[in-house]
Structures are given as C-alpha cells and as structure tokens.
Design an enzyme around this catalytic site. Structure first.
Site, PDB file in Angstrom:
ATOM      1  N   GLU A 127       0.805  -1.221   0.000  1.00 45.72           N
ATOM      2  CA  GLU A 127       0.000   0.000   0.000  1.00 45.72           C
ATOM      3  C   GLU A 127       0.839   1.273   0.000  1.00 45.72           C
ATOM      4  OE1 GLU A 127      -3.072   0.252  -0.421  1.00 45.72           O
ATOM      5  OE2 GLU A 127      -3.962  -1.676   0.055  1.00 45.72           O
ATOM      6  N   GLU A 187       7.508 -21.878   8.063  1.00 43.41           N
ATOM      7  CA  GLU A 187       7.859 -20.946   9.133  1.00 43.41           C
ATOM      8  C   GLU A 187       8.843 -21.542  10.128  1.00 43.41           C
ATOM      9  OE1 GLU A 187       4.658 -21.203  12.681  1.00 43.41           O
ATOM     10  OE2 GLU A 187       3.828 -20.508  10.782  1.00 43.41           O
TER      11      GLU A 187
END
Length: 311
Positions: free
Chosen positions: A89, A120
């Site tokens: 953004e 992960e």
C-alpha cells in the site's frame, strides 16, 4: 527458545482458551457477532498499551528511511501476509518506490493465497532472506509473529542484527513468555482468541492496526503528508486523480479545471503543484527546492518565505 518451547506452545497467551467463548458452537449468529465485537475492543487497548514502543519504532524507521535505508517486514502465515499488504500500500499512498518498504513472506508469493505454514519452522530461511536482500546498517527489519515463536522470523532478526540493521519485534504474547533481543519490542496483548489459537482474529487485527501506525507515522515524519492530506499520492488511476484534484482544490481554492491544469504542469505531482502555486514558482525551480529539503513541503515553503495555509 528451547526445542521444548517450540513444540509445546500451550503456555502462550495466543494459544490459551478464552473463557468467554467456551460455548461458541452453541451461540446464535447474533450472539456470535456481539461476542466478536466485544472481544475486538481488546485490540484498541492493546495498541494504547504499546503506544510508547510504537512511537519509538516510528522514529527509528523514519530515521533509517531518511538516511537512504529500507524497511522490511518479515513473517509467516497471517503475520507475513499483513506485512506484505502494508508494504504494497505504500507506493500508491506515498509515491514510494516498491523497494523502500518490502514485505517478506515465508514461502514467497505462493504463500499469499495458499497455506505454507510449514515453512515458518526454518530459521535459516529467514536469515537467507536477509542476505538475499543485502540488509545493512541503514535498514530496519520488523519481525512479525503473533505467537512470538516463529523460527523463520527469529532467524531473520538474528541475521539482521548481525548485519547492523535496526530490529523491531511485533508479537501478541508477553515478553516473559517469548523474550526477544531487538532494538524495539512491541507487544500487542489482545488476550486469547475466541477460536483458541486462531491468531488471524484479534491478533491479526491488532497487528494490522500497528502496521498502519508504523508505516503512516514514518511517512508523516518524512514529510509525505501535509496536514492530513496524502500530497505524495501516486496519480495512477481515475480514483487517485480525482483525489489529487480534490486535494489541490481544497488546499488552494482553485476550481477543478484550474487544478487539473496545475496538476498537468507539475507532472501529476500534487506536492510539487502546491509549491508551484503557493510560491509562484516554475516546475523545475519548485522541484529543486523540494529536493533541497528532502521533499518536505513545509520546509520548502518556509525557505520560499511563504506562510503555509492554515488547515
């Protein structure tokens, strides 16, 4: 963290059972909505409790970016996806390059739409991500891990520290449950989730709120905002062009047609257009003045002996 800590996470705040939702499967839809609404109030309290560490993080990020550094968010699962979202953004909102703020997700772009949670667990992959991007002393790395134990994130933070970068840890568990050796330690303690262990809920919401604050706060410090207007907005579509014209009209009093001409003359750069109009400068002169002040419109106006309009 010891191996036992990694494999037995039941002690973590984010993994505990919420006593208020023990009858979750027996609630009506309206009762579900009400309970979610009540629990989500904890996200606001968590942000308020972390206000000082968030403010410190804003200052550290702004300092680094102002010196030519980059901001990296790194995480896995929901935490990593939120980092990627916030980074994505920044270019349209603040006209930054895609390299300035980057989101790094365990599993890469595929993991954005397909669960890759197994990735992960590899700390070395997090360290490799730092080396691949040549993270250095002028950079900031924000490790995001709701439960706090993600090896991928800790591997990245450890490598970032070794490479001299500023490190920030963002987690939703207390520091005494999962300690972290970082420059800024942000803890968003929202409590147990309504659906035990599902950290895409309150923890995810609080994390998104914190990232909004960090990126927007840093960009404000860097002079990419005038008043509360995104004067560095990238005019890349009709919606953003309309916003640019409204900003110009609101701040200068120009009619829309006049604002449109000014925007064209500025090369679709709202901040430059404002300086050109207020200081009565040609585009190249105004551009040079902004560059001298690292894009800070208020500083440029002061040097040009123009009183900034009262907003």
């Amino acid at each position: 963290m010891s191996p036992s800590d990694i494999h037995d996470r039941g002690y973590l705040l984010t993994e505990q059972s919420n006593p208020r939702s023990r009858q979750l499967d027996q609630l009506s839809s309206l009762e579900l909505v009400d309970l979610f609404n009540q629990e989500d109030q904890h996200t606001l309290a968590a942000i308020a409790a972390a206000r000082e560490s968030l403010a410190t993080a804003i200052d550290r990020i702004a300092l680094a970016l102002g010196q030519g550094g980059q901001l990296f968010y790194i995480g896995a699962g929901t935490s990593g996806r939120l980092g990627v979202l916030d980074a994505a953004e920044c270019p349209p909102t603040f006209c930054t390059s895609p390299e300035l703020v980057q989101g790094i997700l365990a599993g890469g772009t595929t993991a954005l739409v397909k669960s890759s949670e197994g990735l992960e667990d590899v700390a070395a992959d997090g360290a490799a991500a730092m080396a691949e991007r040549q993270v250095g002393p002028h950079d900031v790395v924000v490790g995001i891990s709701a439960g706090g134990t993600t090896p991928y994130v800790h591997g990245a933070l450890a490598a970032a520290r070794q490479r001299g970068a500023t490190t920030i840890f963002l987690a939703c568990v207390p520091a005494d449950q999962v300690p972290a050796t970082v420059d800024v330690d942000i803890r968003l303690l929202v409590g147990p989730e309504l659906l035990a262990g599902s950290t895409r809920l309150k923890a995810g919401t609080a994390t998104k709120m914190a990232l909004n604050i960090l990126s927007t706060g840093a960009m404000v410090r860097l002079g990419k905002v005038y008043g509360n207007r995104m004067v560095d907005v990238a005019v890349t579509n009709q919606k953003l062009q309309d916003r640019a014209l409204r900003i110009l009209g609101d701040l200068t009093g120009l009619e829309r047609e006049q604002a449109a001409k000014l925007l064209v003359q500025s090369g679709q750069r709202v901040k430059l257009a404002l300086l050109m109009h207020w200081a009565d400068l040609a585009a190249d002169t105004a551009d040079a003045l902004l560059a001298q002040h690292q894009g800070d419109l208020r500083q440029a106006l002061q040097v040009a002996a123009v009183s900034p309009p009262i907003l």
